[in-house]
Design a protein around this motif. Structure first.
Motif, PDB file in Angstrom:
ATOM      1  N   UNK A  79       0.825  -1.210   0.000  1.00  0.00           N
ATOM      2  CA  UNK A  79       0.000   0.000   0.000  1.00  0.00           C
ATOM      3  C   UNK A  79       0.859   1.260   0.000  1.00  0.00           C
ATOM      4  N   UNK A  80       2.039   1.205   0.649  1.00  0.00           N
ATOM      5  CA  UNK A  80       2.882   2.395   0.762  1.00  0.00           C
ATOM      6  C   UNK A  80       3.855   2.537  -0.387  1.00  0.00           C
ATOM      7  N   UNK A  81       3.927   1.582  -1.291  1.00  0.00           N
ATOM      8  CA  UNK A  81       4.858   1.674  -2.410  1.00  0.00           C
ATOM      9  C   UNK A  81       4.405   2.771  -3.370  1.00  0.00           C
ATOM     10  N   UNK A  82       5.353   3.588  -3.816  1.00  0.00           N
ATOM     11  CA  UNK A  82       5.046   4.683  -4.724  1.00  0.00           C
ATOM     12  C   UNK A  82       4.956   4.170  -6.162  1.00  0.00           C
ATOM     13  N   UNK A  83       4.068   4.792  -6.927  1.00  0.00           N
ATOM     14  CA  UNK A  83       3.870   4.385  -8.309  1.00  0.00           C
ATOM     15  C   UNK A  83       4.997   4.925  -9.179  1.00  0.00           C
ATOM     16  N   UNK A  84       5.634   4.083  -9.995  1.00  0.00           N
ATOM     17  CA  UNK A  84       6.733   4.547 -10.846  1.00  0.00           C
ATOM     18  C   UNK A  84       6.237   5.480 -11.945  1.00  0.00           C
ATOM     19  N   UNK A  85       7.217   6.099 -12.637  1.00  0.00           N
ATOM     20  CA  UNK A  85       6.886   7.068 -13.679  1.00  0.00           C
ATOM     21  C   UNK A  85       7.065   6.511 -15.084  1.00  0.00           C
ATOM     22  N   UNK A  86       7.574   5.286 -15.214  1.00  0.00           N
ATOM     23  CA  UNK A  86       7.809   4.723 -16.549  1.00  0.00           C
ATOM     24  C   UNK A  86       7.067   3.396 -16.686  1.00  0.00           C
ATOM     25  N   UNK A  87       6.722   3.007 -17.920  1.00  0.00           N
ATOM     26  CA  UNK A  87       6.026   1.718 -18.110  1.00  0.00           C
ATOM     27  C   UNK A  87       6.865   0.532 -17.641  1.00  0.00           C
TER      28      UNK A  87
END
Length: 922
Positions: A202-210
């Motif tokens: 739940x605390x993992x940040x969403x990446x910016x690349x596919x």
């Protein structure tokens, strides 16, 4: 044995911990029950019973008494002591050990005394003699045989060695207890693993690349599969234990399980149920988390594709008509290509919106990206349309320039080709003059634009016009008066080459610019600067004079009060007025009369005084900022007024009043005017600041705007504060409300043991926080209902933290938008996630400011207390000194002797003793 007892209180004994001691079988729990459901503990014949160490004896009894349910253990245990083959000394030792320490409730002690004649006789005699030494506080009965035992306990509840029919295998019992307790530990460990994994996911940040998003999804999926495999293994292990516990019934359907075996069965069922619930909760969380990552992956891929398939960049305008036509063709291709792009953007926006609306765990990044995508989708058609319009204007410009250049070239050719010899006559000059004037009339029909390239063409045009003018003047002189023939040499048209005649290029620079034109342009710029300042001042005057409209609003407000509020006291209208409006004039109109009186008699008059110097109007706002707080009272009452209006809006009273006033709008529209007025003031100040940069009163205007925004914030915060329900104390005692806002909150309570089912909670609580000077309130925002002010949210009170008992951690693990608030003992830790880093920073600084202020106040209080104690101490010393001087007797005589023995001063007098000398000594 105190250390071991303390250890057992914090960590209960398990069968695996004392398995070797249990295998000794000097005491066991057969599973039988006595009268009233009392558990039976049997002490079989054990020749070396007296050699058992005290710790071993204590461990086994403590564990055996913890196995039955609390209900059964509360009835009390029955102890059956088999000493038929032993001596009286062994009987005595056993009873003394039990009387010294038995960890449970005792109900009855049954002793099978030695069967040998001598030992039986000794047992009877010595038991009567030493009975008081045992101090058992329960009946201790000496039995001669198992037959006597059967009169106290049914045979079906006794093992075979005691003449009963109850089957019992000590090895099987130990194995089952070890399996059940091991499975309980396994379930607790698996629940903890699920909790930790869920929190990390739940605390993992969403990446910016596919690629990074795909890798994160694969990593999380692998971890989930691993945990699912472990959970499946735990479930299989639990079901295997259930089969083992049911094995006796499966072998013999006529048999039944004893109470202890049924208790083991219930424990395993309960653990399996908890394991299944934890797994179900994790599966639900995983579906939402996987959906979030899938949508994020789609979004990243779309962003990547959008970057690759974006519209090809090209200049806004072409360099020539041919270039512009090519750009228009490319734009048409891009518009066709954008059609499919817009469809894909629309589909993704719809899916992302559905995801963010239906998933409360969705990260804010997805919502932000979705909003950006929606804006890009709305902006793309507008950009394409603007580009097409710009290119069409450029094409029109180029065509005009071409026409203008052609006009210049034709004009040059016309001047160069005029036969000057024929112009020496009046007729020839008049004919040439008519040609020039006719050609000049076509100049104004040519298009020109205020651009650099166009400016050069226009300068060329001016040059040609000047050339025409000079020639025209000369021709007019010739036409009016014949002069001596002149032999001018005219240039041939072929010799004149225009620098603008090259196709597609509109360059060419005038090498001669008149001083007059330069002076004129500089003079225009000065005039423009002065006119801009005058324009700003004019705008400021218009903004301040808008108060004429405000005066109209005041007049309308007074008309409303006269036409509605006054009519509520009119006896002729009482028949039309509903009962709900009786004595509710103050609720309906609030302090509207006070607001109108303030504006009419004070504020508007002061604004009028600044009409000639509008840039100084900020001083008026600063001077009356305290009076403007009357709007807070009106806004606080507005929800009650709105509710009363909705309840009675359709009544005949209001309709009749509106008809008399000939108003098109209802009363509710006019009741909203004061709320709109306080918000319009801030817009006025912002406009005044915009047009008064660098003026004398700009600082006061900025200060007035800050103060007014503070009033609006206080009104907004208080509107939220009055919506709190369920708080039993007085909110006024918590001090001034400093901040309020919505956050995601994780609560961690470290007191006591956490139940297994609670370990499977992963989602945060949505809480609205109210920060006061003395406390921090946690509330739950309730769903909005109704319309207008009735749609305002309500807040259910959940938790209160006193500011003098908390601490703060600025940076929490896993997210830069999180911070922690904890109690001084750290028994309770609240992880708070803000909507943005900016909001988090503002809250952290405000809380730190409060805590620092408390610390400084505590230090000042300590200093004052020490100073007060010191003053009391000095006062006490002086009081003792005065008491000593007044006291007579021996003490005074000693003082006189000391004075006689003291040496005299040079003038013959004895030195005087200080007034506080004795007191100081004492």
């Amino acid at each position: 044995h105190r250390p071991s007892i303390m250890q057992q209180e914090t960590s209960p004994l398990c069968a695996a911990d004392i398995i070797e001691q249990l295998k000794m079988k000097f005491a066991f729990l057969s599973g039988g029950r006595g009268h009233g459901g009392s558990p039976i503990i049997i002490f079989p014949e054990f020749p070396t019973f007296n050699d058992i160490r005290e710790q071993e004896f204590h461990n086994v009894l403590t564990y055996l008494t913890s196995v039955p349910s609390l209900t059964a253990a509360g009835v009390g245990f029955i102890l059956v002591i088999d000493r038929r083959q032993d001596r009286w000394a062994c009987v005595k030792g056993t009873l003394l050990r039990l009387s010294g320490h038995f960890p449970g409730n005792l109900r009855l002690v049954l002793v099978l005394r030695p069967s040998a004649l001598l030992q039986r006789t000794l047992s009877d005699v010595f038991f009567r003699i030493h009975q008081n030494e045992f101090n058992m506080k329960v009946p201790v009965i000496m039995l001669s045989s198992v037959t006597d035992l059967h009169s106290y306990i049914d045979r079906s509840q006794l093992t075979q060695e005691l003449g009963g029919t109850l089957p019992y295998c000590h090895k099987t019992w130990i194995s089952q207890r070890t399996d059940v307790e091991g499975f309980a530990v396994l379930v607790k460990r698996m629940a903890h693993i699920l909790q930790v994994l869920g929190r990390e996911l739940a605390e993992s940040e969403l990446p910016d690349t596919p690629l990074a998003t795909s890798n994160l999804l694969n990593t999380h999926s692998n971890r989930r599969e691993t945990v699912k495999g472990d959970m499946a293994g735990a479930l299989r292990h639990g079901r295997k234990i259930l089969e083992d516990l049911r094995e006796p019934v499966r072998r013999d359907p006529d048999s039944s399980l004893n109470p202890d075996q049924l208790e083991n069965l219930a424990i395993v069922h309960r653990l399996l149920s908890q394991l299944n619930e934890s797994l179900t909760a994790f599966d639900e969380f995983w579906l939402l988390h996987q959906n979030k990552l899938d949508k994020c992956l789609q979004l990243r891929r779309f962003e990547h594709n959008e970057a690759n398939d974006s519209l090809t960049a090209f200049p806004h305008v072409g360099m020539s008509p041919t270039h512009t036509e090519r750009l228009l063709r490319e734009l048409a291709y891009q518009e066709e290509k954008a059609s499919g792009l817009l469809d894909r953007m629309k589909a993704l926006v719809v899916e992302s919106s559905a995801l963010t609306d239906g998933c409360e765990y969705m990260d804010d990044t997805v919502r932000i990206k979705c909003a950006e995508l929606q804006k890009a989708r709305e902006k793309l058609p507008q950009d394409l349309k603007a580009r097409r319009a710009l290119l069409l204007q450029a094409m029109e410009l180029h065509q005009g320039l071409q026409s203008l250049v052609k006009w210049c070239e034709d004009g040059i050719y016309l001047v160069a080709s005029q036969p000057l010899d024929k112009c020496q006559t009046q007729e020839g000059a008049e004919s040439a003059l008519q040609d020039l004037e006719g050609y000049l009339e076509t100049a104004n029909e040519k298009l020109w634009w205020d651009m650099e390239a166009v400016q050069r063409v226009l300068e060329k045009k001016i040059m040609v016009q000047e050339m025409f003018e000079k020639r025209r003047v000369s021709l007019k002189k010739l036409a009016a008066k014949q002069t001596r023939p002149v032999q001018p040499v005219a240039p041939t048209p072929e010799a004149i080459k225009s620098p603008l005649s090259s196709p597609g290029q509109y360059t060419g620079v005038l090498h001669q610019v008149s001083t007059l034109e330069s002076f004129t342009r500089s003079g225009c710029s000065i005039t423009a600067a002065v006119s801009e300042e005058e324009e700003n001042l004019s705008v400021l005057r218009r903004l301040v004079r808008v108060n004429g409209h405000w005066q109209y609003e005041v007049n309308v407000g007074e008309c409303v009060l006269q036409g509605y509020a006054a009519e509520m006291d009119n006896p002729a209208m009482s028949a039309l007025m509903p009962a709900a409006l009786n004595n509710k004039k103050d609720v309906l109109f609030g302090n509207m009369q006070e607001i109108l009186h303030f504006h009419k008699t004070i504020f508007l008059r002061q604004l009028e005084s600044y009409a000639d110097s509008p840039e100084l109007v900020g001083r008026c706002f600063l001077e009356r900022m305290g009076d403007l707080r009357i709007y807070e009272k009106y806004c606080h009452n507005k929800p009650r007024s709105e509710s009363l209006w909705r309840q009675c809006s359709d009544c005949a009273f209001f309709q009749e009043c509106q008809k008399k006033l000939e108003h098109k709008l209802g009363l509710d529209s006019y009741l909203l005017k004061p709320v709109q007025r306080i918000t319009k003031y801030q817009l006025l100040l912002k406009e005044l600041i915009k047009y008064s940069k660098g003026c004398e009163g700009s600082v006061e205007l900025q200060a007035a705007l800050s103060s007014l925004l503070g009033i609006l914030k206080a009104v907004n915060d208080s509107m939220h504060l009055i919506a709190i329900t369920g708080y039993e104390g007085n909110l006024g005692e918590l001090g001034r409300l400093l901040m309020q806002g919505s956050f995601s909150v994780w609560a961690e309570h470290k007191r006591g043991h956490v139940k297994v089912i609670e370990l499977a909670r992963f989602k945060p609580m949505q809480r609205h926080l109210f920060l006061h000077e003395r406390a921090l309130l946690f509330c739950k925002r309730r769903e909005e209902s109704g319309e207008g002010y009735e749609k305002a949210p309500s807040y259910s009170f959940k938790q209160e933290l006193s500011m003098n008992a908390i601490g703060i951690t600025e940076h929490a693990k896993g997210d830069s938008k999180k911070f922690e608030i904890w109690s001084r003992s750290k028994d309770e830790v609240y992880t708070v996630q803000a909507a943005s880093e900016e909001i988090k920073t503002v809250w952290v600084r405000e809380i730190q400011k409060l805590l620092t202020g408390q610390l400084e106040a505590c230090r000042d209080h300590t200093k004052q207390k020490r100073s007060h104690c010191y003053i009391q101490y000095i006062s006490l010393i002086h009081r003792h000194a005065r008491y000593g001087q007044k006291n007579g007797g021996v003490e005074r005589q000693q003082t006189e002797e000391e004075q006689r023995n003291e040496p005299s001063s040079p003038d013959g007098q004895k030195p005087a003793r200080g007034k506080g000398e004795r007191g100081d000594h004492e």
